[in-house]
Design an enzyme around this catalytic site. Structure first.
Site, PDB file in Angstrom:
ATOM      1  N   TRP A 201       0.845  -1.184   0.000  1.00  0.00           N
ATOM      2  CA  TRP A 201       0.000   0.000   0.000  1.00  0.00           C
ATOM      3  C   TRP A 201       0.893   1.251   0.000  1.00  0.00           C
ATOM      4  O   TRP A 201       1.896   1.288   0.710  1.00  0.00           O
ATOM      5  CB  TRP A 201      -0.910   0.003   1.251  1.00  0.00           C
ATOM      6  CG  TRP A 201      -1.714   1.257   1.336  1.00  0.00           C
ATOM      7  CD1 TRP A 201      -2.808   1.579   0.587  1.00  0.00           C
ATOM      8  CD2 TRP A 201      -1.457   2.376   2.176  1.00  0.00           C
ATOM      9  NE1 TRP A 201      -3.255   2.837   0.916  1.00  0.00           N
ATOM     10  CE2 TRP A 201      -2.438   3.346   1.899  1.00  0.00           C
ATOM     11  CE3 TRP A 201      -0.491   2.656   3.147  1.00  0.00           C
ATOM     12  CZ2 TRP A 201      -2.492   4.572   2.548  1.00  0.00           C
ATOM     13  CZ3 TRP A 201      -0.540   3.883   3.791  1.00  0.00           C
ATOM     14  CH2 TRP A 201      -1.535   4.816   3.491  1.00  0.00           C
ATOM     15  N   ASP A 369     -15.917   8.670  -0.852  1.00  0.00           N
ATOM     16  CA  ASP A 369     -16.544   7.876   0.214  1.00  0.00           C
ATOM     17  C   ASP A 369     -17.319   8.749   1.207  1.00  0.00           C
ATOM     18  O   ASP A 369     -16.889   9.853   1.541  1.00  0.00           O
ATOM     19  CB  ASP A 369     -15.397   7.162   0.960  1.00  0.00           C
ATOM     20  CG  ASP A 369     -15.890   6.040   1.838  1.00  0.00           C
ATOM     21  OD1 ASP A 369     -17.107   5.879   1.977  1.00  0.00           O
ATOM     22  OD2 ASP A 369     -15.025   5.318   2.382  1.00  0.00           O
ATOM     23  N   TRP A 479     -14.691   3.223  -8.632  1.00  0.00           N
ATOM     24  CA  TRP A 479     -15.040   1.888  -8.131  1.00  0.00           C
ATOM     25  C   TRP A 479     -13.885   1.418  -7.249  1.00  0.00           C
ATOM     26  O   TRP A 479     -12.827   1.062  -7.751  1.00  0.00           O
ATOM     27  CB  TRP A 479     -15.255   0.938  -9.310  1.00  0.00           C
ATOM     28  CG  TRP A 479     -15.673  -0.459  -8.986  1.00  0.00           C
ATOM     29  CD1 TRP A 479     -15.066  -1.334  -8.146  1.00  0.00           C
ATOM     30  CD2 TRP A 479     -16.788  -1.161  -9.536  1.00  0.00           C
ATOM     31  NE1 TRP A 479     -15.732  -2.538  -8.138  1.00  0.00           N
ATOM     32  CE2 TRP A 479     -16.801  -2.459  -8.987  1.00  0.00           C
ATOM     33  CE3 TRP A 479     -17.791  -0.824 -10.459  1.00  0.00           C
ATOM     34  CZ2 TRP A 479     -17.751  -3.424  -9.326  1.00  0.00           C
ATOM     35  CZ3 TRP A 479     -18.735  -1.787 -10.804  1.00  0.00           C
ATOM     36  CH2 TRP A 479     -18.709  -3.067 -10.229  1.00  0.00           C
ATOM     37  N   ASP A 480     -14.106   1.418  -5.952  1.00  0.00           N
ATOM     38  CA  ASP A 480     -13.036   1.123  -5.000  1.00  0.00           C
ATOM     39  C   ASP A 480     -13.137  -0.327  -4.526  1.00  0.00           C
ATOM     40  O   ASP A 480     -14.173  -0.994  -4.702  1.00  0.00           O
ATOM     41  CB  ASP A 480     -13.178   2.092  -3.811  1.00  0.00           C
ATOM     42  CG  ASP A 480     -11.856   2.393  -3.129  1.00  0.00           C
ATOM     43  OD1 ASP A 480     -10.901   1.620  -3.316  1.00  0.00           O
ATOM     44  OD2 ASP A 480     -11.790   3.388  -2.378  1.00  0.00           O
ATOM     45  N   CYS A 528     -10.016   1.593  -8.530  1.00  0.00           N
ATOM     46  CA  CYS A 528      -9.194   1.972  -7.393  1.00  0.00           C
ATOM     47  C   CYS A 528      -9.227   0.790  -6.440  1.00  0.00           C
ATOM     48  O   CYS A 528     -10.215   0.049  -6.388  1.00  0.00           O
ATOM     49  CB  CYS A 528      -9.825   3.202  -6.742  1.00  0.00           C
ATOM     50  SG  CYS A 528      -9.063   3.674  -5.187  1.00  0.00           S
ATOM     51  N   ASP A 550      -2.557   5.721  -3.206  1.00  0.00           N
ATOM     52  CA  ASP A 550      -2.978   6.722  -2.220  1.00  0.00           C
ATOM     53  C   ASP A 550      -1.816   7.633  -1.855  1.00  0.00           C
ATOM     54  O   ASP A 550      -1.999   8.624  -1.148  1.00  0.00           O
ATOM     55  CB  ASP A 550      -3.493   6.032  -0.945  1.00  0.00           C
ATOM     56  CG  ASP A 550      -4.914   5.515  -1.132  1.00  0.00           C
ATOM     57  OD1 ASP A 550      -5.565   5.899  -2.116  1.00  0.00           O
ATOM     58  OD2 ASP A 550      -5.362   4.717  -0.292  1.00  0.00           O
TER      59      ASP A 550
HETATM   60  C1  DGJ Z   1      -9.216   4.100  -0.754  1.00  0.00           C
HETATM   61  C2  DGJ Z   1      -8.906   4.940  -1.952  1.00  0.00           C
HETATM   62  O1  DGJ Z   1      -7.641   4.606  -2.448  1.00  0.00           O
HETATM   63  C3  DGJ Z   1      -8.994   6.410  -1.618  1.00  0.00           C
HETATM   64  O2  DGJ Z   1      -8.675   7.189  -2.730  1.00  0.00           O
HETATM   65  C4  DGJ Z   1     -10.378   6.720  -1.119  1.00  0.00           C
HETATM   66  O3  DGJ Z   1     -11.317   6.566  -2.139  1.00  0.00           O
HETATM   67  C5  DGJ Z   1     -10.715   5.821   0.051  1.00  0.00           C
HETATM   68  N1  DGJ Z   1     -10.517   4.437  -0.252  1.00  0.00           N
HETATM   69  C6  DGJ Z   1     -12.144   6.039   0.510  1.00  0.00           C
HETATM   70  O4  DGJ Z   1     -12.510   5.168   1.493  1.00  0.00           O
END
Ligand code: DGJ
Length: 728
Positions: A201, A369, A479-480, A528, A550
């Protein structure tokens, strides 16, 4: 024709513009690999390469080949099987009803198809009838009745070769696939470096390069999704291979789940590379009459180094994989609410953001979110995709109308595959969360994974999404996907099919993405996954852009973007300017311009000077859009090789424009600096649009551009130089 067959030698020759791939049906009906490399004018003499090395009495002699020196163990094979004499890693292993896993495929027939067939339920490259040719070779295992159909597609104008395999049980009893890879490449040497992308991450897609060694090595995911740890891409680079010269073979898998890229260097110093679904945790029950399709693998051969290989992947994925209308349509400049507000927003704040953004030249506001259910933090509400009207007073339609009235488009965030135990959906359907019977549910970011193998689950989520999207003017979706899968099992399959769970999960996700993008083709979809944890070609098929990380620190972004660019085009790389204090806003923008470009900050916190800078950046986004989205990328100095600075450039396909960027990561000791540009026309004159100075392309490439610091500050940490060249 790009594919030819010689009935006398039984050799198939597949030609791209610069490469040849050749294979042969040998006298035992085995499909042997002959050659992959620089283009050959004829297949004359190639048959001598059908059998490698010195026979070793420990290698089993094949009963089907009338040559005492032939053994499957030392033959280069197109789709090697387990158990019939080849002791290396197999591409296919089938366990029949009798309980053994001996698998032995022999040639049965072949046919040539115009164009490129689709792969059932899977993302894959595409082409019209006159844009590609496909060779389908049918192989049969007599004992189990398993038929394998190997597909090879060659595309007009592209260096890529697409491969996949379809397996059909035409026997009378069930069989179990224990591995079913997409492609195998047997190369006659081990003189390669392995180049691949590892990470975690906030540090995804970091490139690493190391020599192959004897034995097995490889990369994989067992996380249910691709993951940030390894990317389904690998290059085998010859010893003299640099960015610009030398041989490289690129392997990329169009898949978003448990994958493997396996390498085995055998005792003779030959290399076998395979890619496909990870056989760990995979077991597919194939009843009589059923078939299984392996995902598509893409191979690229380059003799112009890793740079040439990357540019071949970029062009191919941009034109022949991203199916969204937004792949080639100008995308609006966006601002995302996440790093600006996290969960702390309401309708007023978002309208204010839109107003400020509009003044800066930004065209789309993304509400990240926190807009649904009682989602005030990340502990709850995933699965409850109804608008939170306490937060967004007046509802979503009213909010979007107000944002649109300012001349700003509107986008929204979803995490469709997930469910929080604290949600209405979970209370109604606790069995929809993935879990193995009798086990506890491990949480990750306080959430569980929805069982996407189930149609009723997908229908529910689709309907919830459909209701919101169809009633509102939503023009973009993020779309996460923020966790990986543990306690993997599904109630929807019987015990003998539980080994299908992971692949069926991915097929379920593809099905849902397909339904959403088909129902709303006008929507720009961005994938995402906790940043770039699912940055893969499977996702690119549905969404032309993927949030790369991120981590929006521009200096740390450099390794991420350089690494991802080994396989993925700049137009796919989600990159934003954030409030990160590490550098000024100019360098943040110069780095984000490598990708899709956008903002992720509170516009009210910008200084007046920064606001003017953002306005200029918005103009630059439009000015350089074609160059950065469709131009050829040249990586000049890599941040993984030079600790002080890196630089890169984009060149338009007609070589009339170039955009050069250099970032100082750490003030270097050397102050006299010349950047040797690449990809220009040596015979044309180019004007530096900043200084007005004119140079020949040859001078810029061979003598170089003098970037020596006139002032010490110009070499300070985090500073950048951006230069635009136009041909006269
Ligand atoms: C993880 C994503 O990578 C972020 O950009 C953001 O959308 C958060 N989730 C929101 O919970």
């Amino acid at each position: 024709m790009p594919i030819s067959y010689n009935p006398e030698t039984r050799i198939f020759k597949l030609d791209t513009e610069n490469s040849t791939y050749a294979l042969q049906i040998n006298q035992g009906g085995y499909l042997v690999h002959l050659y992959y490399g620089k283009k050959l004018p004829t297949d004359q003499g190639l048959e001598r390469l059908s059998f490698r090395g010195v026979y070793d009495s420990l290698s089993p002699q094949s009963p089907y080949v009338d040559d005492p020196y032939f053994s499957l163990d030392i033959a280069p094979l197109e789709y090697p099987c387990g158990g019939a004499g080849d002791m290396r890693i197999a591409a296919l292993s089938v366990r029949g009803e009798e309980g053994n896993a001996v698998t032995d495929l022999h040639y049965e027939s072949h046919r040539l198809l115009k164009g490129k067939p689709g792969l059932l339920g899977l993302p894959a490259s595409f082409a019209q009838e006159d844009e590609a040719e496909t060779l389908e070779i049918q192989l049969v295992d007599k004992v189990t009745g398993l038929h394998a159909y190997l597909l090879y597609t060659v595309f007009v104008g592209y260096e890529a070769i697409a491969r996949s395999a379809r397996l059909e049980n035409k026997g009378e009893s069930p069989a179990w696939l224990e591995r079913a890879y997409s492609a195998c490449l047997d190369l006659p040497s081990m003189d390669f470096d392995c180049v691949h992308l590892h990470g975690r991450w906030a540090k995804e897609n970091t490139a690493t390069r190391h020599p192959l060694h004897h034995g097995q090595q490889g990369i994989q995911s067992k996380r249910g999704m691709t993951g940030p740890n390894h990317n389904p891409f690998m290059a085998l680079a010859g010893p003299a291979c640099t960015e610009d010269a030398g041989e490289a073979y690129g392997l990329s898998l169009i898949y978003s789940g448990n994958f493997a890229i396996d390498i085995e260097v055998d005792e003779r110093g030959c290399t076998r590379a395979l890619t496909g679904i990870n056989p760990a945790e995979f077991r597919w029950h194939l009843a009589p009459g059923e078939s299984f399709t392996a995902p598509e693998a893409v191979l690229v051969y380059s003799d112009t180094g890793l740079g040439g290989m990357s540019r071949a992947f970029h062009k191919f994925y941009l034109d022949r994989l991203m199916r969204s209308q937004w792949a080639k349509k100008k995308r609006p400049l966006l601002i995302n609410s996440w790093e600006a507000a996290y969960f702390d927003f309401d309708d007023e704040k978002l309208v204010d953001f839109a107003r400020a953004a509009k003044d800066l030249g930004i065209e789309l506001l993304v509400m990240d979110d926190g807009w649904f259910g009682d989602r005030h933090d990340d502990f709850r509400a995933l699965g409850d995709w109804q608008v939170n009207e306490q937060k967004l007073k007046g509802g979503l339609k009213s909010l979007i109308d107000r944002v649109n009235a300012l001349g700003v488009k509107f986008g929204i965030w979803y995490e469709p595959e997930m469910i929080n135990p604290d949600s209405g959906l979970y209370r109604a359907h606790p069995d929809w969360a993935v879990c193995a019977p009798g086990r506890g549910k491990s949480l990750s970011r306080h959430q569980c994974v929805l069982d996407m193998t189930r149609e009723d689950v997908r229908d529910n989520i689709f309907q919830q999404m459909y209701d919101v999207i169809s009633q509102n003017n939503i023009e973009y979706i993020k779309w996460d996907c923020n966790r990986h899968i543990s306690e993997a099992a599904t109630l929807s399959l019987p015990p003998q099919r539980q080994g299908e769970f992971f692949h069926r999960y991915v097929l379920g996700v593809y099905d849902l993405m397909d339904r959403i993008t088909t129902a709303f083709p006008h929507i720009l979809l961005e994938n995402c996954s906790s940043g770039g944890a699912r940055f893969d070609p499977g996702m690119l098929y549905y969404s032309p852009q993927i949030w790369a990380s991120d981590n929006t620190d521009p200096i740390e972004r450099l390794t991420i973007q350089f690494g991802a660019s080994l396989c993925y085009p700049a137009a796919s790389l989600g990159a934003h300017v954030s409030a990160c204090p590490r550098t000024d806003i100019h360098t943040r923008a110069a780095v984000a311009l490598w990708g899709t470009f956008g903002y992720e900050l509170d516009p009210y916190k910008l200084t007046e000077e920064e606001k003017e800078a953002v306005k200029a950046q918005a103009a630059a986004y439009h000015k350089y859009y074609d160059l950065t989205h469709y131009g050829d990328l040249y990586r000049l100095t890599l941040p993984t090789e030079n600790p002080f600075l890196c630089d890169w450039m984009f060149v338009s396909p007609d070589k009339s424009q170039a955009l050069y960027t250099r970032v100082i990561m750490r003030r270097p000791g050397v102050v006299y600096q010349v950047a040797k540009l690449r990809g220009l026309d040596p015979d044309r004159l180019y004007r530096d649009e900043d200084s007005g100075e004119v140079y020949s392309g040859a001078i810029l490439m061979h003598a170089g551009l003098d970037l020596s610091a006139k002032r010490w500050e110009d070499l300070a940490d985090g500073t950048c130089v951006v230069k635009h060249f136009t041909a006269l």
